[in-house]
Design a protein around this motif. Structure first.
Motif, PDB file in Angstrom:
ATOM      1  N   PHE A   4       6.657   4.650  20.991  1.00 31.75           N
ATOM      2  CA  PHE A   4       8.024   4.713  21.501  1.00 31.75           C
ATOM      3  C   PHE A   4       8.585   3.309  21.692  1.00 31.75           C
ATOM      4  CE2 PHE A   4      10.856   4.455  25.179  1.00 31.75           C
ATOM      5  CZ  PHE A   4      11.924   5.179  24.681  1.00 31.75           C
ATOM      6  N   ILE A   5       7.792   2.423  22.260  1.00 33.99           N
ATOM      7  CA  ILE A   5       8.255   1.049  22.470  1.00 33.99           C
ATOM      8  C   ILE A   5       8.572   0.392  21.131  1.00 33.99           C
ATOM      9  CG2 ILE A   5       7.607  -1.226  23.341  1.00 33.99           C
ATOM     10  CD1 ILE A   5       5.984   0.226  25.514  1.00 33.99           C
ATOM     11  N   ASP A   6       7.775   0.682  20.109  1.00 34.97           N
ATOM     12  CA  ASP A   6       8.058   0.140  18.779  1.00 34.97           C
ATOM     13  C   ASP A   6       9.426   0.567  18.271  1.00 34.97           C
ATOM     14  OD1 ASP A   6       5.720  -1.306  18.475  1.00 34.97           O
ATOM     15  OD2 ASP A   6       4.643   0.348  17.516  1.00 34.97           O
ATOM     16  N   THR A  19       9.568  -2.291  31.821  1.00 33.30           N
ATOM     17  CA  THR A  19      10.012  -2.225  33.208  1.00 33.30           C
ATOM     18  C   THR A  19      10.629  -0.870  33.522  1.00 33.30           C
ATOM     19  OG1 THR A  19      10.435  -4.595  33.202  1.00 33.30           O
ATOM     20  CG2 THR A  19      11.497  -3.311  34.931  1.00 33.30           C
ATOM     21  N   VAL A  20      11.513  -0.395  32.647  1.00 37.69           N
ATOM     22  CA  VAL A  20      12.154   0.904  32.874  1.00 37.69           C
ATOM     23  C   VAL A  20      11.131   2.033  32.798  1.00 37.69           C
ATOM     24  CG1 VAL A  20      13.824   2.537  31.927  1.00 37.69           C
ATOM     25  CG2 VAL A  20      14.410   0.113  32.100  1.00 37.69           C
ATOM     26  N   LEU A  21      10.244   1.973  31.823  1.00 38.22           N
ATOM     27  CA  LEU A  21       9.216   3.006  31.717  1.00 38.22           C
ATOM     28  C   LEU A  21       8.320   3.018  32.946  1.00 38.22           C
ATOM     29  CD1 LEU A  21       8.154   2.704  27.984  1.00 38.22           C
ATOM     30  CD2 LEU A  21       9.430   4.559  29.041  1.00 38.22           C
ATOM     31  N   ARG A  23       9.073   2.176  35.923  1.00 40.68           N
ATOM     32  CA  ARG A  23       9.800   2.647  37.091  1.00 40.68           C
ATOM     33  C   ARG A  23      10.003   4.162  37.073  1.00 40.68           C
ATOM     34  NH1 ARG A  23      15.177  -0.225  39.068  1.00 40.68           N
ATOM     35  NH2 ARG A  23      13.729  -1.357  40.381  1.00 40.68           N
ATOM     36  N   PHE A  24      10.289   4.719  35.889  1.00 42.48           N
ATOM     37  CA  PHE A  24      10.695   6.119  35.840  1.00 42.48           C
ATOM     38  C   PHE A  24       9.713   7.071  35.152  1.00 42.48           C
ATOM     39  CE2 PHE A  24      14.699   3.745  36.082  1.00 42.48           C
ATOM     40  CZ  PHE A  24      15.192   4.267  37.260  1.00 42.48           C
ATOM     41  N   VAL A  25       8.902   6.575  34.234  1.00 45.49           N
ATOM     42  CA  VAL A  25       8.088   7.493  33.446  1.00 45.49           C
ATOM     43  C   VAL A  25       6.605   7.246  33.652  1.00 45.49           C
ATOM     44  CG1 VAL A  25       7.596   8.323  31.113  1.00 45.49           C
ATOM     45  CG2 VAL A  25       9.914   7.607  31.719  1.00 45.49           C
ATOM     46  N   TRP A  26       6.109   6.134  33.158  1.00 43.25           N
ATOM     47  CA  TRP A  26       4.679   5.850  33.141  1.00 43.25           C
ATOM     48  C   TRP A  26       4.491   4.356  33.294  1.00 43.25           C
ATOM     49  CZ3 TRP A  26       0.785   9.367  32.827  1.00 43.25           C
ATOM     50  CH2 TRP A  26      -0.489   8.891  32.550  1.00 43.25           C
ATOM     51  N   LYS A  27       3.561   3.946  34.106  1.00 44.55           N
ATOM     52  CA  LYS A  27       3.347   2.517  34.310  1.00 44.55           C
ATOM     53  C   LYS A  27       2.685   1.903  33.089  1.00 44.55           C
ATOM     54  CE  LYS A  27       3.192   2.558  39.244  1.00 44.55           C
ATOM     55  NZ  LYS A  27       3.713   1.466  39.998  1.00 44.55           N
ATOM     56  N   ILE A  28       3.364   0.922  32.513  1.00 44.37           N
ATOM     57  CA  ILE A  28       2.819   0.200  31.377  1.00 44.37           C
ATOM     58  C   ILE A  28       3.292  -1.244  31.467  1.00 44.37           C
ATOM     59  CG2 ILE A  28       4.710   0.921  29.871  1.00 44.37           C
ATOM     60  CD1 ILE A  28       2.636   0.787  27.555  1.00 44.37           C
ATOM     61  N   ALA A  29       2.355  -2.152  31.346  1.00 40.57           N
ATOM     62  CA  ALA A  29       2.674  -3.578  31.380  1.00 40.57           C
ATOM     63  C   ALA A  29       2.883  -4.086  29.955  1.00 40.57           C
ATOM     64  CB  ALA A  29       1.525  -4.344  32.037  1.00 40.57           C
ATOM     65  N   PRO A  30       3.721  -5.099  29.781  1.00 44.72           N
ATOM     66  CA  PRO A  30       3.904  -5.666  28.447  1.00 44.72           C
ATOM     67  C   PRO A  30       2.587  -6.131  27.827  1.00 44.72           C
ATOM     68  CG  PRO A  30       5.607  -6.480  29.898  1.00 44.72           C
ATOM     69  CD  PRO A  30       4.637  -5.714  30.746  1.00 44.72           C
ATOM     70  N   SER A  31       1.680  -6.625  28.650  1.00 42.48           N
ATOM     71  CA  SER A  31       0.387  -7.084  28.128  1.00 42.48           C
ATOM     72  C   SER A  31      -0.412  -5.919  27.547  1.00 42.48           C
ATOM     73  CB  SER A  31      -0.423  -7.779  29.222  1.00 42.48           C
ATOM     74  OG  SER A  31      -0.644  -6.904  30.312  1.00 42.48           O
ATOM     75  N   THR A  32      -0.262  -4.737  28.126  1.00 42.68           N
ATOM     76  CA  THR A  32      -0.934  -3.553  27.594  1.00 42.68           C
ATOM     77  C   THR A  32      -0.389  -3.209  26.222  1.00 42.68           C
ATOM     78  OG1 THR A  32      -1.216  -2.710  29.829  1.00 42.68           O
ATOM     79  CG2 THR A  32      -1.463  -1.130  28.033  1.00 42.68           C
TER      80      THR A  32
END
Length: 74
Positions: A4-6, A19-21, A23-32
């Motif tokens: 999805f990010i792609d 950041t938006v994901l 906050r609202f959906v699933w915690k994911i860091a840019p490093s991940t």
């Protein structure tokens, strides 16, 4: 999640999307996200892609425009 990010990274950027994901959906860091994309493809995934190609090649006949074999023969 990385797929999805792609799809939206060119329009919004990776960090704002994460950041938006988070906050609202699933915690994911840019490093991940970067770690997932830099990781080599698993051997099993590569093998399954090859098997899928062979099955589809035998199952579908483009000349006839239809499926040739049913589930029993496959």
């Amino acid at each position: 999640m990385a797929a999805f990010i792609d799809t939206v990274k060119d329009k919004f950027g990776i960090e704002p999307v994460c950041t938006v994901l988070s906050r609202f959906v699933w915690k994911i860091a840019p490093s991940t996200y970067y770690a997932v994309n830099s990781r080599p493809k698993a051997e099993r995934a590569t093998r399954e892609e090859l098997i899928e190609e062979v099955i589809l090649e035998r199952w579908y006949d483009p000349a006839a425009g239809r499926e040739v074999y049913g589930s029993r023969k496959m």
